[in-house]
Structure formats: structure tokens, C-alpha cells
Motif scaffolding. Sequence first.
Motif, PDB file in Angstrom:
ATOM      1  N   LEU A   1       0.810  -1.221   0.000  1.00  0.00           N
ATOM      2  CA  LEU A   1       0.000   0.000   0.000  1.00  0.00           C
ATOM      3  C   LEU A   1       0.842   1.268   0.000  1.00  0.00           C
ATOM      4  CD1 LEU A   1      -2.658  -1.064   2.656  1.00  0.00           C
ATOM      5  CD2 LEU A   1      -2.978  -0.920   0.175  1.00  0.00           C
ATOM      6  N   MET A   2       2.162   1.126   0.086  1.00  0.00           N
ATOM      7  CA  MET A   2       3.036   2.283   0.296  1.00  0.00           C
ATOM      8  C   MET A   2       2.873   3.320  -0.811  1.00  0.00           C
ATOM      9  SD  MET A   2       5.171   3.547   2.398  1.00  0.00           S
ATOM     10  CE  MET A   2       6.147   5.047   2.354  1.00  0.00           C
ATOM     11  N   ASN A   3       2.801   2.901  -2.047  1.00  0.00           N
ATOM     12  CA  ASN A   3       2.664   3.841  -3.171  1.00  0.00           C
ATOM     13  C   ASN A   3       1.225   3.942  -3.671  1.00  0.00           C
ATOM     14  OD1 ASN A   3       5.373   4.446  -3.123  1.00  0.00           O
ATOM     15  ND2 ASN A   3       5.918   3.092  -4.819  1.00  0.00           N
ATOM     16  N   GLY A   4       0.285   3.515  -2.864  1.00  0.00           N
ATOM     17  CA  GLY A   4      -1.130   3.579  -3.240  1.00  0.00           C
ATOM     18  C   GLY A   4      -1.765   2.218  -3.356  1.00  0.00           C
ATOM     19  N   GLY A   5      -1.025   1.277  -3.958  1.00  0.00           N
ATOM     20  CA  GLY A   5      -1.539  -0.087  -4.059  1.00  0.00           C
ATOM     21  C   GLY A   5      -2.885  -0.160  -4.756  1.00  0.00           C
ATOM     22  N   HIS A   6      -2.985   0.430  -5.961  1.00  0.00           N
ATOM     23  CA  HIS A   6      -4.258   0.401  -6.681  1.00  0.00           C
ATOM     24  C   HIS A   6      -4.709  -1.031  -6.927  1.00  0.00           C
ATOM     25  CE1 HIS A   6      -3.906   4.709  -7.394  1.00  0.00           C
ATOM     26  NE2 HIS A   6      -2.646   4.495  -7.715  1.00  0.00           N
ATOM     27  N   ILE A   7      -3.750  -1.899  -7.192  1.00  0.00           N
ATOM     28  CA  ILE A   7      -4.076  -3.306  -7.449  1.00  0.00           C
ATOM     29  C   ILE A   7      -3.243  -4.157  -6.493  1.00  0.00           C
ATOM     30  CG2 ILE A   7      -4.124  -5.144  -9.173  1.00  0.00           C
ATOM     31  CD1 ILE A   7      -3.934  -2.849 -11.290  1.00  0.00           C
ATOM     32  N   ILE A   8      -3.906  -4.885  -5.609  1.00  0.00           N
ATOM     33  CA  ILE A   8      -3.225  -5.767  -4.665  1.00  0.00           C
ATOM     34  C   ILE A   8      -3.241  -7.182  -5.235  1.00  0.00           C
ATOM     35  CG2 ILE A   8      -3.160  -6.671  -2.314  1.00  0.00           C
ATOM     36  CD1 ILE A   8      -2.665  -3.700  -2.443  1.00  0.00           C
ATOM     37  N   LEU A   9      -2.058  -7.715  -5.468  1.00  0.00           N
ATOM     38  CA  LEU A   9      -1.920  -9.090  -5.951  1.00  0.00           C
ATOM     39  C   LEU A   9      -1.464  -9.948  -4.768  1.00  0.00           C
ATOM     40  CD1 LEU A   9      -0.149  -8.410  -9.353  1.00  0.00           C
ATOM     41  CD2 LEU A   9      -2.444  -9.331  -9.065  1.00  0.00           C
ATOM     42  N   ALA A  10      -2.366 -10.773  -4.281  1.00  0.00           N
ATOM     43  CA  ALA A  10      -2.076 -11.574  -3.098  1.00  0.00           C
ATOM     44  C   ALA A  10      -1.997 -13.042  -3.490  1.00  0.00           C
ATOM     45  CB  ALA A  10      -3.155 -11.364  -2.036  1.00  0.00           C
ATOM     46  N   ASP A  11      -0.804 -13.613  -3.405  1.00  0.00           N
ATOM     47  CA  ASP A  11      -0.571 -15.011  -3.793  1.00  0.00           C
ATOM     48  C   ASP A  11      -0.550 -15.869  -2.533  1.00  0.00           C
ATOM     49  OD1 ASP A  11       0.058 -17.350  -5.049  1.00  0.00           O
ATOM     50  OD2 ASP A  11       2.137 -16.807  -5.487  1.00  0.00           O
ATOM     51  N   GLU A  12      -1.641 -16.619  -2.316  1.00  0.00           N
ATOM     52  CA  GLU A  12      -1.770 -17.483  -1.133  1.00  0.00           C
ATOM     53  C   GLU A  12      -1.393 -16.715   0.138  1.00  0.00           C
ATOM     54  OE1 GLU A  12      -3.117 -20.305  -1.262  1.00  0.00           O
ATOM     55  OE2 GLU A  12      -2.684 -21.282  -3.178  1.00  0.00           O
ATOM     56  N   PRO A  13      -2.015 -15.583   0.407  1.00  0.00           N
ATOM     57  CA  PRO A  13      -1.590 -14.747   1.538  1.00  0.00           C
ATOM     58  C   PRO A  13      -1.798 -15.400   2.899  1.00  0.00           C
ATOM     59  CG  PRO A  13      -3.687 -13.968   0.674  1.00  0.00           C
ATOM     60  CD  PRO A  13      -3.205 -15.025  -0.267  1.00  0.00           C
ATOM     61  N   THR A  14      -2.665 -16.422   2.964  1.00  0.00           N
ATOM     62  CA  THR A  14      -2.920 -17.082   4.247  1.00  0.00           C
ATOM     63  C   THR A  14      -2.305 -18.473   4.304  1.00  0.00           C
ATOM     64  OG1 THR A  14      -5.009 -18.015   3.447  1.00  0.00           O
ATOM     65  CG2 THR A  14      -5.102 -15.828   4.467  1.00  0.00           C
ATOM     66  N   GLY A  15      -1.605 -18.859   3.253  1.00  0.00           N
ATOM     67  CA  GLY A  15      -1.114 -20.227   3.146  1.00  0.00           C
ATOM     68  C   GLY A  15      -0.156 -20.623   4.241  1.00  0.00           C
ATOM     69  N   ALA A  16       0.651 -19.688   4.749  1.00  0.00           N
ATOM     70  CA  ALA A  16       1.651 -20.012   5.762  1.00  0.00           C
ATOM     71  C   ALA A  16       1.246 -19.524   7.148  1.00  0.00           C
ATOM     72  CB  ALA A  16       2.997 -19.395   5.368  1.00  0.00           C
ATOM     73  N   LEU A  17      -0.046 -19.153   7.321  1.00  0.00           N
ATOM     74  CA  LEU A  17      -0.485 -18.570   8.587  1.00  0.00           C
ATOM     75  C   LEU A  17      -1.434 -19.512   9.323  1.00  0.00           C
ATOM     76  CD1 LEU A  17      -1.248 -14.924   7.352  1.00  0.00           C
ATOM     77  CD2 LEU A  17       0.859 -15.781   8.389  1.00  0.00           C
ATOM     78  N   ASP A  18      -1.493 -19.327  10.628  1.00  0.00           N
ATOM     79  CA  ASP A  18      -2.495 -20.054  11.402  1.00  0.00           C
ATOM     80  C   ASP A  18      -3.855 -19.431  11.120  1.00  0.00           C
ATOM     81  OD1 ASP A  18      -3.026 -17.840  13.376  1.00  0.00           O
ATOM     82  OD2 ASP A  18      -0.916 -18.204  13.865  1.00  0.00           O
ATOM     83  N   SER A  19      -4.914 -20.093  11.617  1.00  0.00           N
ATOM     84  CA  SER A  19      -6.273 -19.680  11.256  1.00  0.00           C
ATOM     85  C   SER A  19      -6.588 -18.258  11.719  1.00  0.00           C
ATOM     86  CB  SER A  19      -7.296 -20.660  11.856  1.00  0.00           C
ATOM     87  OG  SER A  19      -7.128 -20.737  13.268  1.00  0.00           O
ATOM     88  N   GLN A  20      -6.137 -17.884  12.922  1.00  0.00           N
ATOM     89  CA  GLN A  20      -6.434 -16.546  13.430  1.00  0.00           C
ATOM     90  C   GLN A  20      -5.713 -15.477  12.608  1.00  0.00           C
ATOM     91  OE1 GLN A  20      -5.670 -15.947  17.607  1.00  0.00           O
ATOM     92  NE2 GLN A  20      -6.041 -13.738  17.503  1.00  0.00           N
ATOM     93  N   SER A  21      -4.403 -15.698  12.339  1.00  0.00           N
ATOM     94  CA  SER A  21      -3.646 -14.732  11.545  1.00  0.00           C
ATOM     95  C   SER A  21      -4.203 -14.658  10.129  1.00  0.00           C
ATOM     96  CB  SER A  21      -2.165 -15.123  11.498  1.00  0.00           C
ATOM     97  OG  SER A  21      -1.584 -15.096  12.791  1.00  0.00           O
ATOM     98  N   GLY A  22      -4.603 -15.822   9.583  1.00  0.00           N
ATOM     99  CA  GLY A  22      -5.191 -15.840   8.248  1.00  0.00           C
ATOM    100  C   GLY A  22      -6.475 -15.032   8.195  1.00  0.00           C
ATOM    101  N   ALA A  23      -7.312 -15.166   9.236  1.00  0.00           N
ATOM    102  CA  ALA A  23      -8.565 -14.406   9.282  1.00  0.00           C
ATOM    103  C   ALA A  23      -8.293 -12.909   9.343  1.00  0.00           C
ATOM    104  CB  ALA A  23      -9.392 -14.842  10.497  1.00  0.00           C
ATOM    105  N   GLU A  24      -7.263 -12.515  10.106  1.00  0.00           N
ATOM    106  CA  GLU A  24      -6.914 -11.093  10.206  1.00  0.00           C
ATOM    107  C   GLU A  24      -6.462 -10.551   8.856  1.00  0.00           C
ATOM    108  OE1 GLU A  24      -3.944 -10.979  13.204  1.00  0.00           O
ATOM    109  OE2 GLU A  24      -5.347 -11.241  14.875  1.00  0.00           O
TER     110      GLU A  24
END
Length: 655
Positions: free
Chosen positions: A161-184
Amino acid sequence: MITPLIELREVRKSYGGIDTPKVEVVRGISLSIHPGEFVAVVGASGSGKSTLMNILGCLDRPTSGDYLFAGKNVAELDSDELAWLRREAFGFVFQGYHLIASGTAQENVEMPAIYAGTPATDRHARATALLDRLGLASRTGNRPHQLSGGQQQRVSIARALMNGGHIILADEPTGALDSQSGAEVMALLDELASQGHVVILITHDREVAARAKRVIEIRDGLILSDSASEHAPEHTGDPGLQAADLRQRLDQGATQRGAWKGEMIEALQAAWRIMWINRFRTALTLLGIVIGVASVVVMLAVGEGSKRQVMAQLASFGSNVLYLNGSMPTLREPAGVITLDDVAAVGTLPQVKMIMPVIGNKLMVRYGNNNQEFYVGGNNTYFSEIFNWPVVQGSFFTEADEQSAAAVAVIGQKVREKLMGPHVDPIGQYILVENVPFQVVGVLQGKGASSGDQDSDERVVVPYAAAAIRLFGSHDPAYVTIAAADSGRVAEAEAAIDALMRKLHNGKHDFELTNDAALIQAEARTQNTLSLMLGAIAAISLLVGGIGVMNIMLMTVRERTREIGIRMATGARQRDIMRQFLSEAVLLSMVGGLTGIALAMLIGGALLLGNIAVAFSLTAVLGAFACAVITGVVFGFMPARKAARLDPVKALTSE
């Protein structure tokens, strides 16, 4: 019609070919994504969804088909324009977080803004605000290994988001997280989508994909289903204006340079951190540069010191002295004769500072029972000044002694040692020169031999008149010693004397005029050559140090390949990557150069204590330091170029 922000037309991507089997990963995908959409691309591993994300994020180019961003064909963009898109339009959130290990959370978030040329104050404030907004206000100074997985993923979102982040490309953003962190994290992506950001979520988890407004299922490189195919997507804000704005900014600012000062400072800071983290390896690498610079400085200092010492010794024999004497007889011409009238005439020339007739020869000198043969010369009172040869005991004879032909003498150190020994005070003693008594009034400073000639200290100096009358019976000088008015214009003085003597001798050249300047210049050239040879030998160690820098930089590029991919994904251009690694090589060489200079000074001090002639030259010191810096540039260029030419996708997926 509203121009899509992203439009793919029959895009294909294949790998391999020629020597390896060709594999088509994306096989003719067409889709459009408008501003404000929250899209999930779902599919099993190997379905091509990550390759699709790399194409969408301009990390990779399609093999065929068209990719239009805000109506602009991406295939027409050069590497700088693609970097602009990754920096200004896209923000990446990866499964593996992809944070730079040596940077703090704040520094990782600020990275896209550095490449965008944002002033330091503005980017510090924005990064702090983003981290505060994501609940990491107390973690801004922590490095990635000091953060949990959820915290690292939030840092990567803040970076996106630093430069605006008009388009966020998220590749498996929750894949390495526990359920609580993934939900956040998913809650954060929901919030960003509701604020008008385009969110493209790549996942294999259908529950995660269900959070999106639009779900695209992909299998074997083809779109299996698209939930937006039966109804128009919902857009937020003014999507047409948003796409047009990005297109206009792309056309106007993609090739503009960032703030070089901020980029350079960041590059040097990152370089220093890497050097400090790997300080043992850095020290070993620096060793070659340190030894090389110290060797060059010390060798040149020793060479210059030796040169000055030799030149000082030669100068003590008279660097501005010319010698005038009659020519040797030939079968056709008698010997040339120099008279006292010639001496008087030459002495009036403005190019002549002092002139001294000399008459002398080897004569037997006796003191007590000791007999020795020494050179006895008749000179005037200019002797000490012309030859820079002072009296260290007693005094030189005076003009009155010269006028009265007084029987007084000034003796050299070797005459005193051989005739009288160390325990006899020579002042006032009488010596016999060819049975003529002369009283010793002074002792000359020790001088030694010049150019292999007879030892200069084995001489007796008496007034010219006394020598002519009492010893040799002739008033004509054997030769004349002349001190030029300017030691830098000896040749001019020589020409003036030559012209006058020809005039006095009716055009005859029955005289010889010589000087020691050529000898001194030859000696100086020899010493310069020796200094250069010593410097060249020492420079070899600097070359070896440069090879060490190149080896370590090549190793660094290999170790930090993923970091290079991260920098490229956040908008670094090829020149930014090259600057980063060149800065590290140059900083390494600069530290080695400064350390080498300090070591050279210590060695020089030790040599001076050992009575070895050393003369440090500012030019030599600066030259050695400049050579160290140039070594860093030359030997760091190839690794830096290799880093800049890495493929972003391969770099990101490297281990």
C-alpha cells in the motif's frame, strides 16, 4: 464503454523448447478486471494460477496474446515502464512474505517509495502511519525474524500500500499462517477492497476464495468458470477516471528518474548492513584491498623518501654548479687557457651568482710523523656557499686571508682522521703541504664521495692566492667553478657563459663548460622509475584484492537472489539494482582503502623510527585511495550487472 483496468486477450505462457520439452502453463486465457473488483483466482497446485499472477503483476511476459493495462499494451513497455507499473500500480502480498531480512519493518515498507523518489520525511510518515493502521506501531524497528508470520504478512500488506496499491496481488496470503492470523489478513483484504482497491487473490482454498465478490476457477491453464460471466461486476468510485488516471501517469512518469540522493543513501545503508552482518567475511575480503593500498602508499613513500635523500646528497655537491676549464691540447691546437681576466668577466653576467677560480692537485701533506697524499685546492671564500659545504669546527678563511695570501687551511674530515686522529683538536695546528707550513683554521662537514669519485673529505682548502704563490707558482686557474643564479635555469646560464667566452677568445672554442645538472636529472629519473616499479609491484596486491571483491560480490548476488526479486517486485529498475550492488562493492573498497591508508601511516611511522627515509605524498595517498574505489567499480560491475539482469520470477522463487 468503460475501459478495463486489466484485460487479457488469449494470453498464453509456455516454458522450455529447443533443448527441453515445451510446457504450456497458461493456455489462452481472456479476462477483464475493472477498478474496485475483489477477484479470487482459485485452482489446484499446477493449474497455472501463480504464473497468471506473475503475468498480471508484470513480473513475467506472456509468450503470446495481449495484456492491456488501462488500454495500454504491456508488450510495448520497456523494463523501466514495467518497473513503474510494479511500483505505482501493483502491490504484492506473497505467501512467503518476501521481506528483506536485513531491513527493519519500517525499511521494508518504505522500499517502494524510495524507488518512486518520495522524500525521506514523507515516506517515513506514510510508512509509520501504515504500520500503525495495521497494528504494528510498536514493531517498526523489528527485523523480519523478530516478527510472527501474521505480523510479517501485515508488513508486506503495508509495503503493497506504500505507493497507493491500486491493485493488490495476493498469492496465497494465508497459506503459511495459522487460522487466526489468516482471518486477520483476509479482513484486511476485505477492507482494502471496500475502499476501492482492486484485490486479486490467488488461492487454492475455496473458503478463502468465497470472500471475494468474483471467483475465477482455473484448471490446466484455462479458465474453467468465472462468476462474473453472467452479470456485470460491481465497481466502486469512478472506475473510468481511475483507469484513465493510471494510464496518464504511466504515459507521463514511467521513464522519470527517482530521487537519486534518497536511492543512493538507501543503497549505502543497505550495503553497510550487509557488510556488518557478514563482518568476518567482509574482513577477509577487505584484507586484499587493505594490503594493496597500504603496499602502494608505503612503497611510493619509501621510493620518494629515497629519491629525496639521494637528491639532497647530490644537491650538496652543487646542483646549480657549472665548471669552466681550458680544452685539452690536440695535434693542431694547443691547450686552452682560462685566465683570471676571464673569471672577472664571467662574474659580471646576470646569470652568474658566484664564481670561484680553482687551482689544485694532489700533494703530500704531513702532520707530525704522518704523511698522506691529499687533494690540495686553492679557492676563494665562496667555496662553502657554492658547494653547500659548511665548516663544523673553527671557521673558513676570510677575504683578508685571500688578499694577503695567508698560509691558512681548512681540512676535510678524512684529512683530520688520517693525520691527527680523533683526540687532537685540529684548530691552530700546523700541517706541512709540500714542506710549506699552513695553520688549520677550520674543519669541513663530512660529505663522502659523489658518483664513485675520490672521497670529497680527503681534501685541503687554502686561499687561492696562497696556493698560486706558495704551492703551484702559477696564477692561472686549473678550472673555474660557477654557481648559476637560478638552479632551474642552468642551461640558460651555460649558454650566456659560452657566448661570452667565445667573444673573449676571439671566436675560438678553446674551453669546456660542463655541469652536474644532467647527472642529477638522470638520478632523479632513475629514482622515479624505481618508485614506479615499487608502486606497480604493490598494485598487484591491489589487483588481487579487486578479484576478491568480485568473488565476494558474485557470492553475494547468489545469496541474495530472492532479495533482488523482492526489490524488482516492489518497483526497482535495473539501474536501481545495479546501483545497489555497485554501492556495496565501492563501499567495501572505500573502507578497505581508508583502512589501508591508516595501516600505511603506521608502517611509515615504524620505518621512520628505524631511520629509513619515508616521504608520504598526498597525491600518492589520494591516488591509492582512488585506485581502491576504481577497483570496487571495475570488479563490482560484472556482479552488479548480473544482479540487474536477473529474471524477477526466477529470483523470487530461488532458495
